[in-house]
Design a protein around this motif. Structure first.
Motif, PDB file in Angstrom:
ATOM      1  N   PRO A  15      -8.504 -12.818   4.328  1.00 49.02           N
ATOM      2  CA  PRO A  15      -8.124 -13.069   2.842  1.00 49.02           C
ATOM      3  C   PRO A  15      -6.791 -13.374   2.971  1.00 49.02           C
ATOM      4  CG  PRO A  15      -9.120 -10.820   2.930  1.00 49.02           C
ATOM      5  CD  PRO A  15      -9.475 -11.438   4.733  1.00 49.02           C
ATOM      6  N   ALA A  16      -6.688 -14.039   1.640  1.00 48.37           N
ATOM      7  CA  ALA A  16      -5.195 -14.393   1.507  1.00 48.37           C
ATOM      8  C   ALA A  16      -4.166 -12.456   0.961  1.00 48.37           C
ATOM      9  CB  ALA A  16      -5.461 -14.648   0.145  1.00 48.37           C
ATOM     10  N   ALA A  17      -3.305 -12.401   1.364  1.00 49.02           N
ATOM     11  CA  ALA A  17      -2.375 -10.958   0.541  1.00 49.02           C
ATOM     12  C   ALA A  17      -1.747 -11.136  -0.140  1.00 49.02           C
ATOM     13  CB  ALA A  17      -1.935 -10.278   2.499  1.00 49.02           C
ATOM     14  N   HIS A  18      -1.178 -12.674  -0.772  1.00 47.24           N
ATOM     15  CA  HIS A  18      -0.083 -12.727  -1.811  1.00 47.24           C
ATOM     16  C   HIS A  18      -0.430 -13.980  -2.172  1.00 47.24           C
ATOM     17  CE1 HIS A  18       3.823 -13.085  -3.889  1.00 47.24           C
ATOM     18  NE2 HIS A  18       4.002 -13.652  -3.150  1.00 47.24           N
ATOM     19  N   GLY A  19      -0.399 -14.360  -3.664  1.00 46.45           N
ATOM     20  CA  GLY A  19      -0.481 -16.304  -4.207  1.00 46.45           C
ATOM     21  C   GLY A  19       0.828 -16.198  -4.689  1.00 46.45           C
ATOM     22  N   PHE A  20       1.082 -17.691  -5.431  1.00 43.92           N
ATOM     23  CA  PHE A  20       2.404 -18.199  -5.944  1.00 43.92           C
ATOM     24  C   PHE A  20       1.910 -19.460  -6.304  1.00 43.92           C
ATOM     25  CE2 PHE A  20       3.068 -18.699  -1.625  1.00 43.92           C
ATOM     26  CZ  PHE A  20       3.074 -20.606  -1.697  1.00 43.92           C
ATOM     27  N   SER A  21       2.199 -19.158  -8.056  1.00 40.86           N
ATOM     28  CA  SER A  21       1.918 -20.980  -8.624  1.00 40.86           C
ATOM     29  C   SER A  21       3.142 -22.131  -8.269  1.00 40.86           C
ATOM     30  CB  SER A  21       2.791 -20.221 -10.027  1.00 40.86           C
ATOM     31  OG  SER A  21       2.145 -21.417 -10.850  1.00 40.86           O
ATOM     32  N   VAL A  22       2.811 -22.952  -8.223  1.00 34.27           N
ATOM     33  CA  VAL A  22       2.574 -23.918  -7.562  1.00 34.27           C
ATOM     34  C   VAL A  22       2.761 -25.306  -8.069  1.00 34.27           C
ATOM     35  CG1 VAL A  22       1.781 -26.098  -5.759  1.00 34.27           C
ATOM     36  CG2 VAL A  22       1.515 -23.559  -5.203  1.00 34.27           C
ATOM     37  N   ALA A  27      10.153 -33.043  -3.126  1.00 36.53           N
ATOM     38  CA  ALA A  27      11.041 -32.782  -2.887  1.00 36.53           C
ATOM     39  C   ALA A  27      11.324 -31.395  -1.807  1.00 36.53           C
ATOM     40  CB  ALA A  27      12.091 -33.352  -3.262  1.00 36.53           C
ATOM     41  N   THR A  28      10.979 -30.627  -3.070  1.00 33.39           N
ATOM     42  CA  THR A  28      11.255 -29.026  -2.092  1.00 33.39           C
ATOM     43  C   THR A  28      10.145 -28.512  -1.609  1.00 33.39           C
ATOM     44  OG1 THR A  28      12.391 -29.244  -4.236  1.00 33.39           O
ATOM     45  CG2 THR A  28      11.289 -26.929  -3.282  1.00 33.39           C
ATOM     46  N   ALA A  29       9.663 -28.004  -0.435  1.00 33.72           N
ATOM     47  CA  ALA A  29       9.437 -27.516  -0.216  1.00 33.72           C
ATOM     48  C   ALA A  29       8.656 -26.125  -0.865  1.00 33.72           C
ATOM     49  CB  ALA A  29       9.256 -26.676   1.036  1.00 33.72           C
ATOM     50  N   LEU A  30       7.447 -25.626  -0.814  1.00 37.47           N
ATOM     51  CA  LEU A  30       6.918 -23.888  -1.714  1.00 37.47           C
ATOM     52  C   LEU A  30       7.530 -23.177  -0.436  1.00 37.47           C
ATOM     53  CD1 LEU A  30       2.705 -25.071  -0.923  1.00 37.47           C
ATOM     54  CD2 LEU A  30       4.257 -25.377  -3.330  1.00 37.47           C
ATOM     55  N   PRO A  31       7.397 -21.878  -1.255  1.00 33.49           N
ATOM     56  CA  PRO A  31       8.390 -20.807  -0.595  1.00 33.49           C
ATOM     57  C   PRO A  31       7.269 -20.296   0.715  1.00 33.49           C
ATOM     58  CG  PRO A  31       6.892 -20.162  -2.392  1.00 33.49           C
ATOM     59  CD  PRO A  31       6.989 -21.781  -2.174  1.00 33.49           C
ATOM     60  N   GLU A  32       6.069 -20.739   0.652  1.00 37.15           N
ATOM     61  CA  GLU A  32       5.695 -20.180   2.304  1.00 37.15           C
ATOM     62  C   GLU A  32       4.786 -21.046   2.550  1.00 37.15           C
ATOM     63  OE1 GLU A  32       4.645 -16.293   2.842  1.00 37.15           O
ATOM     64  OE2 GLU A  32       5.011 -15.923   0.491  1.00 37.15           O
ATOM     65  N   ILE A  33       4.834 -21.226   3.671  1.00 31.86           N
ATOM     66  CA  ILE A  33       3.426 -22.063   4.122  1.00 31.86           C
ATOM     67  C   ILE A  33       1.930 -21.396   3.916  1.00 31.86           C
ATOM     68  CG2 ILE A  33       2.437 -23.038   6.016  1.00 31.86           C
ATOM     69  CD1 ILE A  33       5.167 -24.479   5.901  1.00 31.86           C
ATOM     70  N   THR A  34       0.649 -22.636   3.105  1.00 33.39           N
ATOM     71  CA  THR A  34       0.364 -21.829   2.618  1.00 33.39           C
ATOM     72  C   THR A  34      -1.191 -21.307   4.012  1.00 33.39           C
ATOM     73  OG1 THR A  34      -1.265 -23.898   1.610  1.00 33.39           O
ATOM     74  CG2 THR A  34       0.585 -22.007   0.258  1.00 33.39           C
ATOM     75  N   ARG A  35      -1.827 -20.296   3.127  1.00 30.26           N
ATOM     76  CA  ARG A  35      -3.210 -20.270   4.477  1.00 30.26           C
ATOM     77  C   ARG A  35      -4.261 -21.520   3.383  1.00 30.26           C
ATOM     78  NH1 ARG A  35      -5.367 -15.155   5.591  1.00 30.26           N
ATOM     79  NH2 ARG A  35      -3.283 -14.481   6.405  1.00 30.26           N
ATOM     80  N   ALA A  36      -4.246 -21.751   2.039  1.00 31.97           N
ATOM     81  CA  ALA A  36      -5.094 -22.020   1.061  1.00 31.97           C
ATOM     82  C   ALA A  36      -4.613 -22.051  -0.075  1.00 31.97           C
ATOM     83  CB  ALA A  36      -6.613 -21.019   0.800  1.00 31.97           C
ATOM     84  N   LEU A  37      -5.590 -23.470  -0.757  1.00 28.65           N
ATOM     85  CA  LEU A  37      -4.243 -23.834  -2.074  1.00 28.65           C
ATOM     86  C   LEU A  37      -5.583 -23.530  -3.434  1.00 28.65           C
ATOM     87  CD1 LEU A  37      -2.809 -26.839  -1.610  1.00 28.65           C
ATOM     88  CD2 LEU A  37      -1.956 -24.844  -1.989  1.00 28.65           C
ATOM     89  N   TYR A  38      -6.080 -22.720  -4.414  1.00 31.03           N
ATOM     90  CA  TYR A  38      -6.540 -22.635  -5.652  1.00 31.03           C
ATOM     91  C   TYR A  38      -6.497 -23.887  -6.338  1.00 31.03           C
ATOM     92  CZ  TYR A  38      -9.097 -21.071  -9.446  1.00 31.03           C
ATOM     93  OH  TYR A  38     -10.096 -21.103 -10.645  1.00 31.03           O
ATOM     94  N   VAL A  39      -6.951 -24.620  -6.249  1.00 32.84           N
ATOM     95  CA  VAL A  39      -7.656 -25.938  -7.739  1.00 32.84           C
ATOM     96  C   VAL A  39      -8.204 -25.203  -8.932  1.00 32.84           C
ATOM     97  CG1 VAL A  39      -7.677 -27.686  -8.633  1.00 32.84           C
ATOM     98  CG2 VAL A  39      -6.573 -27.473  -5.712  1.00 32.84           C
ATOM     99  N   GLY A  40      -7.452 -25.271  -9.929  1.00 29.90           N
ATOM    100  CA  GLY A  40      -7.852 -24.512 -10.991  1.00 29.90           C
ATOM    101  C   GLY A  40      -8.151 -25.305 -12.348  1.00 29.90           C
ATOM    102  N   VAL A  41      -8.129 -26.515 -11.997  1.00 32.82           N
ATOM    103  CA  VAL A  41      -8.249 -27.817 -13.082  1.00 32.82           C
ATOM    104  C   VAL A  41      -8.619 -29.006 -12.197  1.00 32.82           C
ATOM    105  CG1 VAL A  41      -7.715 -28.755 -15.034  1.00 32.82           C
ATOM    106  CG2 VAL A  41      -7.462 -27.139 -15.093  1.00 32.82           C
ATOM    107  N   ASP A  42      -9.878 -30.363 -11.979  1.00 32.33           N
ATOM    108  CA  ASP A  42      -9.798 -31.239 -12.288  1.00 32.33           C
ATOM    109  C   ASP A  42      -8.712 -31.985 -11.429  1.00 32.33           C
ATOM    110  OD1 ASP A  42     -12.021 -29.730 -12.655  1.00 32.33           O
ATOM    111  OD2 ASP A  42     -13.611 -31.681 -13.462  1.00 32.33           O
TER     112      ASP A  42
END
Length: 87
Positions: A15-22, A27-42
């Motif tokens: 399981p994921a051990a950390h999460g961050f708002s995207v 142009a800007t990369a995420l602060p870390e490479i993800t193992r998954a994305l959660y999508v809250g709104v369609d």
């Protein structure tokens, strides 16, 4: 509080051990490479995978967990909201 599994190595199957708002950005990369994305709104999610390939994931329903490793969530093409990067 110490974690029950603190003495075990993390792996991509666990399981994921950390999460961050995207905030989608072309142009800007995420602060870390993800193992998954959660999508809250369609909506659509445009990503740049860790491989460098880009893809548009169309019509992702809110509440979806996408098990994908991405470096960026691109603003151009992304209409989904409340995206969380999980690592």
């Amino acid at each position: 509080m110490p974690g029950r599994y603190r003495n075990r190595a993390e792996n991509l199957e666990g399981p994921a051990a950390h999460g961050f708002s995207v905030t989608p950005d072309d142009a800007t990369a995420l602060p870390e490479i993800t193992r998954a994305l959660y999508v809250g709104v369609d909506g659509d999610v445009s990503v740049e995978f860790v491989s460098g390939a880009n893809a548009l994931l169309a019509g992702v329903p809110g509440g979806t967990l996408l098990p994908i490793r991405v470096a960026k969530v691109l603003a151009s093409g992304t209409t989904a909201e409340e995206i969380v990067g999980l690592v």
